[in-house]
Motif scaffolding. Structure first.
Motif, PDB file in Angstrom:
ATOM      1  N   GLY A  76      -8.413   0.176  -0.746  1.00  0.00           N
ATOM      2  CA  GLY A  76      -8.747  -0.853   0.226  1.00  0.00           C
ATOM      3  C   GLY A  76     -10.229  -0.781   0.589  1.00  0.00           C
ATOM      4  N   ARG A  77     -10.552  -0.979   1.860  1.00  0.00           N
ATOM      5  CA  ARG A  77     -11.945  -0.921   2.313  1.00  0.00           C
ATOM      6  C   ARG A  77     -12.466   0.512   2.391  1.00  0.00           C
ATOM      7  NH1 ARG A  77     -15.125  -5.444   2.101  1.00  0.00           N
ATOM      8  NH2 ARG A  77     -14.088  -7.248   3.030  1.00  0.00           N
ATOM      9  N   GLU A  78     -11.570   1.467   2.515  1.00  0.00           N
ATOM     10  CA  GLU A  78     -11.975   2.863   2.719  1.00  0.00           C
ATOM     11  C   GLU A  78     -12.133   3.582   1.381  1.00  0.00           C
ATOM     12  OE1 GLU A  78     -12.791   3.745   5.762  1.00  0.00           O
ATOM     13  OE2 GLU A  78     -12.176   1.724   6.393  1.00  0.00           O
ATOM     14  N   SER A 131      -2.833  10.265  -8.547  1.00  0.00           N
ATOM     15  CA  SER A 131      -1.439   9.835  -8.606  1.00  0.00           C
ATOM     16  C   SER A 131      -0.586  11.009  -8.144  1.00  0.00           C
ATOM     17  CB  SER A 131      -1.069   9.435 -10.037  1.00  0.00           C
ATOM     18  OG  SER A 131       0.313   9.146 -10.136  1.00  0.00           O
ATOM     19  N   ARG A 132       0.216  10.787  -7.111  1.00  0.00           N
ATOM     20  CA  ARG A 132       1.030  11.859  -6.544  1.00  0.00           C
ATOM     21  C   ARG A 132       2.494  11.663  -6.935  1.00  0.00           C
ATOM     22  NH1 ARG A 132      -3.486  14.726  -4.519  1.00  0.00           N
ATOM     23  NH2 ARG A 132      -4.767  13.313  -3.268  1.00  0.00           N
ATOM     24  N   SER A 133       3.166  12.764  -7.245  1.00  0.00           N
ATOM     25  CA  SER A 133       4.594  12.736  -7.554  1.00  0.00           C
ATOM     26  C   SER A 133       5.180  14.099  -7.230  1.00  0.00           C
ATOM     27  CB  SER A 133       4.816  12.405  -9.030  1.00  0.00           C
ATOM     28  OG  SER A 133       4.554  13.540  -9.844  1.00  0.00           O
ATOM     29  N   PRO A 134       6.503  14.241  -7.240  1.00  0.00           N
ATOM     30  CA  PRO A 134       7.101  15.550  -7.000  1.00  0.00           C
ATOM     31  C   PRO A 134       6.622  16.615  -7.990  1.00  0.00           C
ATOM     32  CG  PRO A 134       8.754  13.844  -6.794  1.00  0.00           C
ATOM     33  CD  PRO A 134       7.528  13.177  -7.333  1.00  0.00           C
ATOM     34  N   GLN A 135       6.169  16.180  -9.175  1.00  0.00           N
ATOM     35  CA  GLN A 135       5.674  17.118 -10.187  1.00  0.00           C
ATOM     36  C   GLN A 135       4.276  17.628  -9.852  1.00  0.00           C
ATOM     37  OE1 GLN A 135       7.682  14.565 -11.011  1.00  0.00           O
ATOM     38  NE2 GLN A 135       9.281  15.974 -11.648  1.00  0.00           N
ATOM     39  N   MET A 137      13.281   7.265 -12.702  1.00  0.00           N
ATOM     40  CA  MET A 137      12.781   6.771 -11.412  1.00  0.00           C
ATOM     41  C   MET A 137      11.719   5.696 -11.666  1.00  0.00           C
ATOM     42  SD  MET A 137      11.022   8.939  -8.337  1.00  0.00           S
ATOM     43  CE  MET A 137      10.485   8.116  -6.844  1.00  0.00           C
ATOM     44  N   PRO A 138      11.879   4.500 -11.111  1.00  0.00           N
ATOM     45  CA  PRO A 138      10.914   3.423 -11.382  1.00  0.00           C
ATOM     46  C   PRO A 138       9.542   3.735 -10.803  1.00  0.00           C
ATOM     47  CG  PRO A 138      12.420   2.799  -9.624  1.00  0.00           C
ATOM     48  CD  PRO A 138      12.948   4.075 -10.199  1.00  0.00           C
ATOM     49  N   ILE A 139       8.502   3.229 -11.477  1.00  0.00           N
ATOM     50  CA  ILE A 139       7.136   3.401 -10.995  1.00  0.00           C
ATOM     51  C   ILE A 139       6.868   2.355  -9.921  1.00  0.00           C
ATOM     52  CG2 ILE A 139       4.709   3.279 -11.639  1.00  0.00           C
ATOM     53  CD1 ILE A 139       5.514   4.216 -14.425  1.00  0.00           C
ATOM     54  N   GLU A 140       6.395   2.815  -8.771  1.00  0.00           N
ATOM     55  CA  GLU A 140       6.111   1.905  -7.667  1.00  0.00           C
ATOM     56  C   GLU A 140       4.703   1.345  -7.805  1.00  0.00           C
ATOM     57  OE1 GLU A 140       5.781   1.970  -2.777  1.00  0.00           O
ATOM     58  OE2 GLU A 140       6.706   3.645  -3.856  1.00  0.00           O
ATOM     59  N   ARG A 141       4.572   0.032  -7.739  1.00  0.00           N
ATOM     60  CA  ARG A 141       3.257  -0.599  -7.823  1.00  0.00           C
ATOM     61  C   ARG A 141       2.492  -0.410  -6.521  1.00  0.00           C
ATOM     62  NH1 ARG A 141       3.709  -6.646 -10.014  1.00  0.00           N
ATOM     63  NH2 ARG A 141       1.441  -6.458  -9.848  1.00  0.00           N
ATOM     64  N   ASP A 142       1.207  -0.134  -6.668  1.00  0.00           N
ATOM     65  CA  ASP A 142       0.336   0.030  -5.513  1.00  0.00           C
ATOM     66  C   ASP A 142      -0.688  -1.089  -5.530  1.00  0.00           C
ATOM     67  OD1 ASP A 142      -1.400   0.729  -3.516  1.00  0.00           O
ATOM     68  OD2 ASP A 142      -1.930   2.691  -4.335  1.00  0.00           O
ATOM     69  N   ASP A 159      -6.550  -0.707 -12.943  1.00  0.00           N
ATOM     70  CA  ASP A 159      -6.376  -1.260 -11.612  1.00  0.00           C
ATOM     71  C   ASP A 159      -7.426  -0.858 -10.585  1.00  0.00           C
ATOM     72  OD1 ASP A 159      -5.586   1.378 -11.564  1.00  0.00           O
ATOM     73  OD2 ASP A 159      -3.560   1.013 -10.788  1.00  0.00           O
ATOM     74  N   ASP A 160      -8.555  -0.254 -11.020  1.00  0.00           N
ATOM     75  CA  ASP A 160      -9.554   0.140 -10.030  1.00  0.00           C
ATOM     76  C   ASP A 160     -10.900   0.352 -10.703  1.00  0.00           C
ATOM     77  OD1 ASP A 160     -10.758   1.242  -7.565  1.00  0.00           O
ATOM     78  OD2 ASP A 160      -8.684   1.601  -6.956  1.00  0.00           O
ATOM     79  N   ASP A 161     -11.939   0.468  -9.858  1.00  0.00           N
ATOM     80  CA  ASP A 161     -13.288   0.796 -10.338  1.00  0.00           C
ATOM     81  C   ASP A 161     -13.654   2.231 -10.019  1.00  0.00           C
ATOM     82  OD1 ASP A 161     -13.860  -1.735 -11.356  1.00  0.00           O
ATOM     83  OD2 ASP A 161     -14.649  -2.463  -9.446  1.00  0.00           O
TER      84      ASP A 161
END
Length: 299
Positions: free
Chosen positions: A11-13, A194-198, A1-6, A187-189
């Motif tokens: 965001g602001r929240e 990370s959520r997945s079916p597992q 299953m490909p990894i979806e980019r976020d 990709d963040d500070d």
């Protein structure tokens, strides 16, 4: 299953995280314990690791003693320089450990943990997990690395980070195996889930800019103050943002064979001194401690 980019993230929240000492900026010092796990003809590999102080001049299949010795320096000398400096400053860090390196020098890995530092899994060999084409093989190597670290140090590692990119299923494997956090993220500070079916896995972002590997880049750091000043600038920005209510986490990466060298070690001492000067405005902690706090306050 490909990894979806976020591309949005928080965001602001963004979460309003106050670290245990009241600061809004968490700092994680990370040391890579990988010497002896790199590609080497000596280990039966077809070629020698080419990323180092100088590029290997040996063709594939020919043993390169020079490149081996560049790596060996990290364990023979650099490790003790780091451990002494951390002990003097009473700083606890996270050591990302390759399983093959720990297997070769278990007593050195044990010395790291006995000094109060956290061990984490850095892959069996110093190679990207993106190279795994078989899910089962990757799982076995993650388990093997975790277990050899636990046997050598008496501490079962809860964190993971591979060199380079992961495979499409690495995070699912970490979730299945009960790891607390994954650090393969640039990709963040702030940490995020990370959520997945597992299930859910906490991600603690890392950084390649506040990292001594840039001493090995042609357009990177040259003098020790290049590195320490860059890190200082990063911390200053995050503290300024913290004064406006923004929380963050900063990772600072070291390598035994890179900043363990005498000239570059001045950068390590300068960074440690700056962290001490900012005590109370930042929280310096292991990644396991950061993860434990985030799990309590961010759902």
């Amino acid at each position: 299953m490909p990894i979806e980019r976020d591309l949005r993230g928080y965001g602001r929240e963004r979460p309003d995280i106050i670290w245990p000492n009241g600061a809004r900026v968490a700092v994680s010092l990370v040391v890579n314990f990988e010497e002896g796990a790199e590609l080497a003809v000596e280990q039966g590999d077809a070629e020698t690791e080419r990323y180092g102080e100088v590029a290997s001049t040996s063709p594939p299949g020919v043993r390169d003693l020079v490149q081996e010795q560049v790596f060996d320096y990290g364990m023979r000398v650099g490790l003790w320089r780091f451990l002494d400096a951390f002990a003097d400053a009473k700083v606890r860090t996270t050591f990302m450990m390759c399983g093959r390196a720990v297997e070769r020098v278990p007593d050195l890995a044990r010395a790291v943990v006995e000094a109060g530092h956290e061990p984490a899994v850095h892959g069996w060999r110093w190679l990207p997990h993106a190279l795994y084409s078989d899910r089962g093989a990757e799982r076995r190597d993650i388990e093997r690395t975790r277990d050899v670290i636990a046997r050598a140090t008496g501490v079962k590692p809860v964190g993971f980070m591979t060199r380079g990119s992961q495979s499409p299923w690495t995070r699912d494997l970490l979730t299945e195996l009960g790891f607390v956090y994954d650090s393969n993220a640039l990709d963040d500070d702030l940490p995020y889930w990370s959520r997945s079916p597992q299930g859910s896995l906490l991600i603690l972002p890392y950084g390649f800019d506040t990292n001594d590997m840039k001493f090995f880049h042609p357009n990177g750091f040259v003098r020790p103050e290049d590195f320490s000043s860059y890190v200082g600038a990063a911390i200053a920005t995050l503290i300024e943002e913290a004064e406006r209510g923004r929380s963050s986490m900063l990772s600072i990466g070291f390598h035994l064979r890179i900043c363990g060298r005498p000239a570059r070690f001045g950068a390590v001492r300068a960074i440690i001194a700056e962290l001490a000067r900012l005590e109370g405005r930042i929280w310096v902690a292991t990644r396991a401690d950061i993860a434990a706090h985030v799990r309590e306050v961010v759902s």
